[in-house]
Structure formats: C-alpha cells, structure tokens
Design a protein around this motif. Structure first.
Motif, PDB file in Angstrom:
ATOM      1  N   GLU A  11       1.578   1.530  12.687  1.00  0.00           N
ATOM      2  CA  GLU A  11       2.520   2.830  12.257  1.00  0.00           C
ATOM      3  C   GLU A  11       2.140   3.658  11.066  1.00  0.00           C
ATOM      4  N   LEU A  12       1.447   2.848   9.957  1.00  0.00           N
ATOM      5  CA  LEU A  12       1.192   3.811   8.676  1.00  0.00           C
ATOM      6  C   LEU A  12      -0.105   4.294   9.090  1.00  0.00           C
ATOM      7  N   VAL A  13      -0.948   4.030   9.811  1.00  0.00           N
ATOM      8  CA  VAL A  13      -2.278   4.790  10.342  1.00  0.00           C
ATOM      9  C   VAL A  13      -1.733   5.957  11.100  1.00  0.00           C
ATOM     10  N   ARG A  14      -0.639   5.780  12.117  1.00  0.00           N
ATOM     11  CA  ARG A  14      -0.357   6.825  12.547  1.00  0.00           C
ATOM     12  C   ARG A  14       0.263   8.158  11.882  1.00  0.00           C
ATOM     13  N   SER A  15       1.132   7.428  10.872  1.00  0.00           N
ATOM     14  CA  SER A  15       1.843   8.293  10.023  1.00  0.00           C
ATOM     15  C   SER A  15       0.979   9.227   9.107  1.00  0.00           C
ATOM     16  N   LEU A  16      -0.054   8.498   8.441  1.00  0.00           N
ATOM     17  CA  LEU A  16      -1.022   8.995   7.501  1.00  0.00           C
ATOM     18  C   LEU A  16      -1.989   9.919   8.255  1.00  0.00           C
ATOM     19  N   ASN A  17      -2.386   9.632   9.664  1.00  0.00           N
ATOM     20  CA  ASN A  17      -3.009  10.621  10.324  1.00  0.00           C
ATOM     21  C   ASN A  17      -2.761  11.994  10.626  1.00  0.00           C
ATOM     22  N   ALA A  18      -1.198  11.903  10.979  1.00  0.00           N
ATOM     23  CA  ALA A  18      -0.453  13.072  11.108  1.00  0.00           C
ATOM     24  C   ALA A  18      -0.430  13.974   9.850  1.00  0.00           C
ATOM     25  N   LEU A  19      -0.236  13.219   8.739  1.00  0.00           N
ATOM     26  CA  LEU A  19      -0.170  14.157   7.318  1.00  0.00           C
ATOM     27  C   LEU A  19      -1.551  14.565   7.153  1.00  0.00           C
ATOM     28  N   VAL A  20      -2.441  13.840   7.395  1.00  0.00           N
ATOM     29  CA  VAL A  20      -3.965  14.267   6.828  1.00  0.00           C
ATOM     30  C   VAL A  20      -4.175  15.590   7.863  1.00  0.00           C
ATOM     31  N   LEU A  21      -3.976  15.444   9.145  1.00  0.00           N
ATOM     32  CA  LEU A  21      -4.249  16.455  10.207  1.00  0.00           C
ATOM     33  C   LEU A  21      -3.584  17.761   9.670  1.00  0.00           C
ATOM     34  N   ARG A  22      -2.111  17.694   9.439  1.00  0.00           N
ATOM     35  CA  ARG A  22      -1.526  18.824   8.982  1.00  0.00           C
ATOM     36  C   ARG A  22      -2.064  19.329   7.609  1.00  0.00           C
ATOM     37  N   ALA A  23      -2.429  18.831   6.544  1.00  0.00           N
ATOM     38  CA  ALA A  23      -2.931  19.063   5.323  1.00  0.00           C
ATOM     39  C   ALA A  23      -4.387  19.598   5.744  1.00  0.00           C
ATOM     40  N   LEU A  34      -5.210  16.023  -3.172  1.00  0.00           N
ATOM     41  CA  LEU A  34      -4.454  15.164  -2.684  1.00  0.00           C
ATOM     42  C   LEU A  34      -4.669  14.947  -1.148  1.00  0.00           C
ATOM     43  N   TYR A  35      -5.364  16.021  -0.553  1.00  0.00           N
ATOM     44  CA  TYR A  35      -5.726  15.813   0.994  1.00  0.00           C
ATOM     45  C   TYR A  35      -7.019  14.889   0.771  1.00  0.00           C
ATOM     46  N   ARG A  36      -7.902  14.988   0.125  1.00  0.00           N
ATOM     47  CA  ARG A  36      -9.090  13.842  -0.055  1.00  0.00           C
ATOM     48  C   ARG A  36      -8.627  12.586  -0.304  1.00  0.00           C
ATOM     49  N   ARG A  37      -7.761  12.367  -1.014  1.00  0.00           N
ATOM     50  CA  ARG A  37      -7.287  11.092  -1.533  1.00  0.00           C
ATOM     51  C   ARG A  37      -6.516  10.450   0.105  1.00  0.00           C
ATOM     52  N   ALA A  38      -5.742  11.368   0.678  1.00  0.00           N
ATOM     53  CA  ALA A  38      -5.146  10.998   1.825  1.00  0.00           C
ATOM     54  C   ALA A  38      -6.001  10.467   2.970  1.00  0.00           C
ATOM     55  N   SER A  39      -7.013  11.131   2.861  1.00  0.00           N
ATOM     56  CA  SER A  39      -8.263  11.036   3.708  1.00  0.00           C
ATOM     57  C   SER A  39      -8.710   9.644   3.460  1.00  0.00           C
ATOM     58  N   ALA A  40      -8.940   9.199   2.421  1.00  0.00           N
ATOM     59  CA  ALA A  40      -9.593   8.272   1.837  1.00  0.00           C
ATOM     60  C   ALA A  40      -8.355   6.795   2.065  1.00  0.00           C
ATOM     61  N   ASP A  41      -7.183   7.274   1.739  1.00  0.00           N
ATOM     62  CA  ASP A  41      -6.200   6.303   2.204  1.00  0.00           C
ATOM     63  C   ASP A  41      -6.244   6.004   3.670  1.00  0.00           C
ATOM     64  N   LEU A  42      -6.351   7.046   4.577  1.00  0.00           N
ATOM     65  CA  LEU A  42      -6.343   6.899   5.797  1.00  0.00           C
ATOM     66  C   LEU A  42      -7.389   5.955   6.460  1.00  0.00           C
ATOM     67  N   LEU A  44       1.805  15.593  -1.668  1.00  0.00           N
ATOM     68  CA  LEU A  44       0.726  16.421  -0.337  1.00  0.00           C
ATOM     69  C   LEU A  44       1.988  16.990   0.874  1.00  0.00           C
ATOM     70  N   GLU A  45       2.846  16.242   1.286  1.00  0.00           N
ATOM     71  CA  GLU A  45       3.376  16.758   2.350  1.00  0.00           C
ATOM     72  C   GLU A  45       4.376  18.047   1.881  1.00  0.00           C
ATOM     73  N   GLU A  46       4.897  17.674   0.777  1.00  0.00           N
ATOM     74  CA  GLU A  46       5.431  18.935   0.143  1.00  0.00           C
ATOM     75  C   GLU A  46       4.779  20.186   0.027  1.00  0.00           C
ATOM     76  N   PHE A  48       0.952  -1.202   0.163  1.00  0.00           N
ATOM     77  CA  PHE A  48       0.276   0.102  -0.016  1.00  0.00           C
ATOM     78  C   PHE A  48       0.750   1.322  -0.040  1.00  0.00           C
ATOM     79  N   VAL A  49       1.922   1.400   0.797  1.00  0.00           N
ATOM     80  CA  VAL A  49       2.828   2.351   0.764  1.00  0.00           C
ATOM     81  C   VAL A  49       3.382   2.598  -0.639  1.00  0.00           C
ATOM     82  N   LEU A  50       3.894   1.697  -0.946  1.00  0.00           N
ATOM     83  CA  LEU A  50       4.593   1.761  -2.321  1.00  0.00           C
ATOM     84  C   LEU A  50       3.601   2.198  -3.532  1.00  0.00           C
TER      85      LEU A  50
END
Length: 341
Positions: free
Chosen positions: A68-80, A45-53, A19-21, A8-10
């Motif tokens: 760990e993936l969920v935690r990382s994605l959650n942090a990214l989605v919160l920032r976005a 990208l935010y909406r896609r990341a939310s769906a990925d989360l 998105l992070e950039e 999934f990460v790949l």
C-alpha cells in the motif's frame, strides 16, 4: 534505515506531505503560483520521493502495508513528475530547452524507466534469438518469418560471393552501394517504434506483439544471412545505424509499457489521471526516440552506402554502442537541469 513500513512512513511523512501540498498548488494554479524557492523545493522533494519509492519497492513491497505504501508513493511521484516536467526555465528559448532535454532529460527518463525498457528489449531480442536459431538450424523454417522476396535478395548477394568473412580481399562494393535491405529495415523500425508506443493503450498486449514480431523478423533475416554465408556483410550493413535503431525500438516499447501500466495498475488515482501522467512520461521517451531515429537515418545515409570496409563499419557500430552507454549515464549537473529531467 527504518525496519518496517510504519517506521519509514513516520520518518518521511513530513517530506511527502510538503511535496503533496506543492503539487496541489501547482495543479490548481499552475507553477506560476509557486515562488522560485518553492519550485526548487518541489524538484528536490520530488527526487527524494522518487528515492523513497525505490527504497519502499526494494525493502517493503512484499508486505501488505508495504504494498500500500508503494502504491501511495507511486501515485504521489507520478503527480509530482508531471509538474516537474512542466517547468522548463522561463528564460530559456524553446530550442535551448529542447537541447537541455536531449542532453539531460532524456537520459534521466531512460534511467527512471529502465525496467519497462528492459522488458521491451527482452520482448524484442529473445524472439530474435529464437528465430535466428530456428532458421539457422533448419532453413525450411525461413518461410515462417521472412518474406520470400527478401530471401531471394540475400541469396542473390550470396551467389555473387560478395563477402567471405572477416577482412581479406573481399569484394563488397556491389552491396554497400545498394543497401535495399538496410533501408527496408530502417523504415520498418521507425514504424515499429511509434506503433509500439501507441499500442500501449491495449494494456501492453499490442506493444508486446509488435516487439515480438519485429524481433522474429530481424532474427530470421540474420539466420538467412548466416545460411547464405553473408552474415558478416549483413551485420556490417545493419548495425552502424541498427544499434541506435534497435535501442530506440526498445525505448519506444518501454514507453508503451509505461502507458500499459497506467491501465492495469493505476494505483490510488483514477485510470484516466494515471493515463494522463503516464502519457507525459511516454511522450518524453518518444521525443528522445525521434531524435535517435534522426541520427540513425543520418548514419544510414552517410555511412551505410559508402565503400568503407565492413570491418570499419562494424567498428563504427561498436562505437555507437559505447556512445549510447555513455549518453544514458549522463546526469544533470545542477538543479536547474534536473527540472526537466
């Protein structure tokens, strides 16, 4: 769909990195540093990341790597999320932006945080059912939940035989012209809504206690009304505005739990940063709650005190419930609308 967190990460890494950039640039130089196309890309990208989360939480959260993936994605989605919500269209007036938010943004915020709101609703209504049955089955339990002066008010109305049940030639005018209990509950619900949000900073403990205590009070009042044979009148006075108010309390409690999660589970970002981001989300829920309480107040002012039959008021209450279901299902019709949702 990839079968493992690694696959999934790949498959999604490039999108998350982009998105992070964009989020980093927006945080460092504000959104003015992004072009119109980049702002649109940020929202997409935010909406896609939310769906990925959501997918990661559903499919991979039970494994260590998935957690760990969920935690990382959650942090990214919160920032976005914070950046997307800070980007109302420049050409819109404040009033137009507020209207756009109330039409699209608040329902979208409700859908994003439906889990926290559902937990808050359970904390409100389950104790209410419990206190109702406790009072209904044993009136001596009333003193555990309800102030004595309120009990006397309900019993006084019952002695006047102001209601006998569904429909009929019931004399109810004496009550609907003086809805003291309704006013007391409305003031209490406004207070409870905002206290429930603020006490999120206690890691949710205060929020839970406020919701539980309010549920116990409302349920016990209903039990007193049932024992006094004025239950139908009680609900006809409470529910026309109470459907909206109780929903607002649940949403406010959900906002408090959003703050609480930032304290006990901040993810990969600092607790301070998590609270800042959660505060943005909670503030938007509170804005919607405030609008709901204004509408409930208008209903209480113009519907509750009238001499309309209780049957009609109960029908009106049902309509408000249907209206809420429809309202919270509204989705943005364009990417422009999505920027504030």
């Amino acid at each position: 769909m990839p079968r493992t967190p690694e696959q999934f990460v790949l498959a999604r890494r490039a999108s998350w990195q982009r998105l992070e950039e964009l989020v980093e640039r927006a945080q460092n130089s504000r959104l003015g540093a992004l072009s119109d196309d980049e702002i649109h890309e940020l929202g997409t990208l935010y909406r896609r990341a939310s769906a990925d989360l959501a997918r990661a939480q559903t499919r991979y959260a039970t494994t260590l790597a998935g957690s760990e993936l969920v935690r990382s994605l959650n942090a990214l989605v919160l920032r976005a999320h914070a950046q997307v919500y800070s980007a109302p269209p420049a050409q819109d007036s404040p009033l137009a932006s507020l209207w756009q938010f109330l039409i699209y943004g608040f329902p979208a915020a409700f859908r994003r945080h439906w889990r926290a709101i559902s937990v808050a609703a359970l904390l409100l209504f389950l104790p209410g059912f419990g206190s109702y049955f406790a009072v209904w089955t044993n009136p001596q339990n009333t003193q555990l939940f309800v102030p004595q002066e309120v009990v006397r008010e309900v019993e006084s109305r019952a002695k006047k035989k102001l209601v006998t049940g569904w429909g009929g030639n019931t004399n109810y005018s004496g009550v609907v012209k003086s809805p003291e209990i309704s006013s007391q509950i409305t003031v209490n619900n406004v207070r409870v809504s905002f206290i429930a949000v603020a006490l999120g900073i206690t890691a949710g403990i205060g929020t839970a206690l406020v919701l539980i205590s309010n549920g116990l009070l409302i349920g016990a009042l209903a039990g007193v009304a049932t024992n006094s044979n004025v239950d139908f009148l009680f609900w006809s006075v409470i529910l026309p505005h109470g459907v909206i108010e109780l929903t607002a309390i649940s949403i406010a409690g959900g906002a408090g739990l959003v703050l609480a999660r930032a304290i006990y589970a901040p993810g990969e970002i600092s607790r301070r940063e998590a609270l800042k981001l959660a505060g943005t989300q909670a503030a938007q829920l509170v804005l919607g709650v405030a609008a709901m309480l204004v509408i409930a107040g208008l209903i209480e002012g113009f519907i509750t005190p009238t001499t309309l039959p209780p049957d009609f008021k109960m029908f009106f209450a049902a309509l408000t419930g249907v209206g809420l279901l429809f309202y919270f299902s509204v989705k943005p019709k364009s990417s422009q609308s999505a920027k504030i949702s």
